[in-house]
Write an enzyme that holds these catalytic residues in place. Structure first.
Site, PDB file in Angstrom:
ATOM      1  N   LYS A  80     -14.087   2.587   2.973  1.00 38.18           N
ATOM      2  CA  LYS A  80     -13.110   2.526   4.061  1.00 38.18           C
ATOM      3  C   LYS A  80     -13.825   2.419   5.401  1.00 38.18           C
ATOM      4  CE  LYS A  80      -9.048   5.100   5.800  1.00 38.18           C
ATOM      5  NZ  LYS A  80      -8.272   6.358   5.656  1.00 38.18           N
ATOM      6  N   SER A 155      -3.371   5.651   5.198  1.00 39.20           N
ATOM      7  CA  SER A 155      -4.036   4.631   5.993  1.00 39.20           C
ATOM      8  C   SER A 155      -5.070   3.838   5.205  1.00 39.20           C
ATOM      9  CB  SER A 155      -4.729   5.292   7.183  1.00 39.20           C
ATOM     10  OG  SER A 155      -5.753   6.186   6.757  1.00 39.20           O
ATOM     11  N   SER A 179      -3.800  10.019   3.156  1.00 41.87           N
ATOM     12  CA  SER A 179      -4.270   8.635   3.235  1.00 41.87           C
ATOM     13  C   SER A 179      -5.142   8.172   2.079  1.00 41.87           C
ATOM     14  CB  SER A 179      -5.036   8.418   4.551  1.00 41.87           C
ATOM     15  OG  SER A 179      -4.161   8.484   5.651  1.00 41.87           O
TER      16      SER A 179
END
Length: 491
Positions: A80, A155, A179
């Protein structure tokens, strides 16, 4: 060679370890897969082709030299874009850091390299990890491989989408309010939030410092446990890092895979029963509860009365910390700098830079947090929210005196269509309704697929006491052994 992109990380590691496939072959196969499908998915913001192949060649050379390598050596991983990577762009999904190449690796990335994994690149995300759909990325939304007209969660939707699209067998996410777990649920993958402090935040671009928790994403529970073991543990560079070893999550996942939950007590949170979960989600969850019962678990109802206040408390605490953390993005030290024509004051340049660099959701949360921390309102908002956080922690503590772990649906609904909730922030925030309490408490949680609703994945969440991460892996692996893994029909 068999299609390695369809294999688990454990299977790939076995191929590399025995010499049935080289790390270079495995890496190239995944790079080819990314090239073939990512135009439809947009899971990656940056693919580090040269770096990945160089790392794979190094693994092959070390293996050939007889060096003993770790259990994930040669396995590709997607990271990420919230974690710093030396010389590789780290944007946090924001224009304000477009093109920034950090001078150092985060601890998580250092440990990934030390474990011999091969970093494929950086995955898409809601800007500064603020969102539940990855639609707030400055670089366009990621799409769900189950239905590319739907969201992959947020997210960390890019990491989850990369797994579901078979672009990577492992990925790293971060979980501030859900997330990791929420994208795992809506993409039919596994997402685990470790105990807060069980994984290092050094090099994690901060959103909410008392909540942010990096963790593993995978397609199986065992793969997630292996990745968790590789990245976890104490880090003296992180002041919130717990000076204790990671619980034996790998052994727990293997124990759970036997399908025996005899002697395990699981609590269903009463307060989550009336929160408006979609009927299909409730039905899949109830079927999973029946399965857990058949595996030997004892199921009891547990009341956690203050969980109903978790969502409003979170949306005071997290924006307040975000307001403080994002003050460093001023156009002076790094990143975007706008309006510096020699005729404007520093304050004007900072204002123009932030106006151009921050997206609407980030601005919304900065304003919420700044207001909550302002003189005259601090005690009424931020102070009260912290008191609620204490009450939620007490609910967890009391619950874990009666049960080994708590279970719930991971999200109230399946993946919704792109654009369906962007005009209504409250409806977007509801995606994290069931995941937020664990963040406020600091305990671990994992989402594991438990079935389908309307042809789309549903996740079951397991929540455990702090530093009892092994418990959640055992329960999740047991459910997985009975339900199986999910395969997207469209990719």
């Amino acid at each position: 060679m068999t299609d390695v992109t369809a294999m688990t990380a454990t299977q790939i590691a076995g191929l590399v370890a025995t010499g049935a496939a080289s790390a270079v072959e495995v890496t190239q196969a995944h790079l080819d897969r990314i090239a073939a499908v990512d135009g439809r998915v947009n899971a990656f913001l940056h693919v580090d082709t040269e770096g990945a192949l160089a790392a794979a060649r190094d693994i092959d050379a070390r293996r050939a030299a007889g060096e003993e390598l770790g259990p994930l050596a040669g396995v590709p991983v997607a990271v990420k874009d919230v974690l710093t990577t030396k010389g590789v762009p780290t944007t946090v999904g924001s224009k304000i850091l477009e093109g920034w190449r950090p001078p150092y690796d985060s601890t998580i990335v250092q440990r990934l390299r030390a474990a011999g994994t091969v970093m494929l690149g950086k995955t898409n995300m809601d800007e500064f990890a603020m969102g539940s759909s990855t639609e707030y990325s400055a670089y366009g939304p990621s799409r769900n491989p189950w239905d590319t007209d739907r969201i992959p969660g947020g997210s960390g939707g890019g990491s989850a989408a990369a797994l579901a699209a078979y672009e990577a067998p492992l990925a790293i996410g971060s979980d501030t309010g859900g997330s990791i777990r929420q994208p795992g649920a809506v993409t039919g993958t596994v997402g685990a939030k470790p105990t807060y402090g069980g994984t290092s935040r050094y090099g994690l671009v901060a959103f909410s410092s008392s909540l942010d928790t990096p963790g593993p994403c995978a397609r199986t529970v065992l793969d997630a446990a292996l990745l968790h073991a590789a990245i976890g543990g104490h880090d003296p560079r992180d002041s919130t890092s717990i000076p204790a070893p990671v619980p034996d999550v790998v052994a727990a996942a293997k124990l759970g895979a036997t399908g025996d939950l005899s002697g395990v007590r699981l609590g269903i949170v009463t307060e989550f029963g009336g929160e408006g979960a979609e009927p299909g989600v409730t039905a899949a969850f109830n079927e999973a509860v029946d399965t857990l019962t058949k595996l030997g678990a004892e199921i009891v109802e547990i009341s956690c009365p203050h969980f109903r206040y978790a969502l409003p408390a979170y949306y005071l605490i997290a924006p307040s910390e975000c307001s403080s953390n994002l003050a460093r993005f001023d156009g002076v030290r790094f990143g975007l700098r706008t309006g510096d024509d020699g005729n404007r004051s520093l304050e004007e340049v900072m204002s123009l830079t932030r106006e151009a660099g921050f997206g609407p959701e980030v601005k919304r949360r900065i304003m919420l947090g700044t207001y909550a921390l302002s003189s005259g309102y601090y005690d009424a908002y931020y102070g009260q929210a912290q008191k609620v956080r204490t009450l939620i922690t007490r609910d967890f503590t009391a619950a874990f005196e009666r049960v080994d772990a708590l279970i719930s649906p991971t999200t109230p609904f399946v993946a919704f269509p792109l654009g369906a909730r962007t005009s209504d922030p409250y409806q977007m925030y509801l995606a994290d309704l069931f995941t937020i309490p664990s963040n406020l408490y600091g305990g671990p949680g994992i989402s594991v697929p438990c079935g389908l609703s309307e042809g789309l994945p549903v996740g079951l969440q397991v929540m455990a006491p702090t530093m009892a991460d092994d418990r959640m892996y055992r329960v999740a692996a047991a459910l997985e052994s009975a339900v199986g893994t999910l395969t997207p029909p469209t990719m």
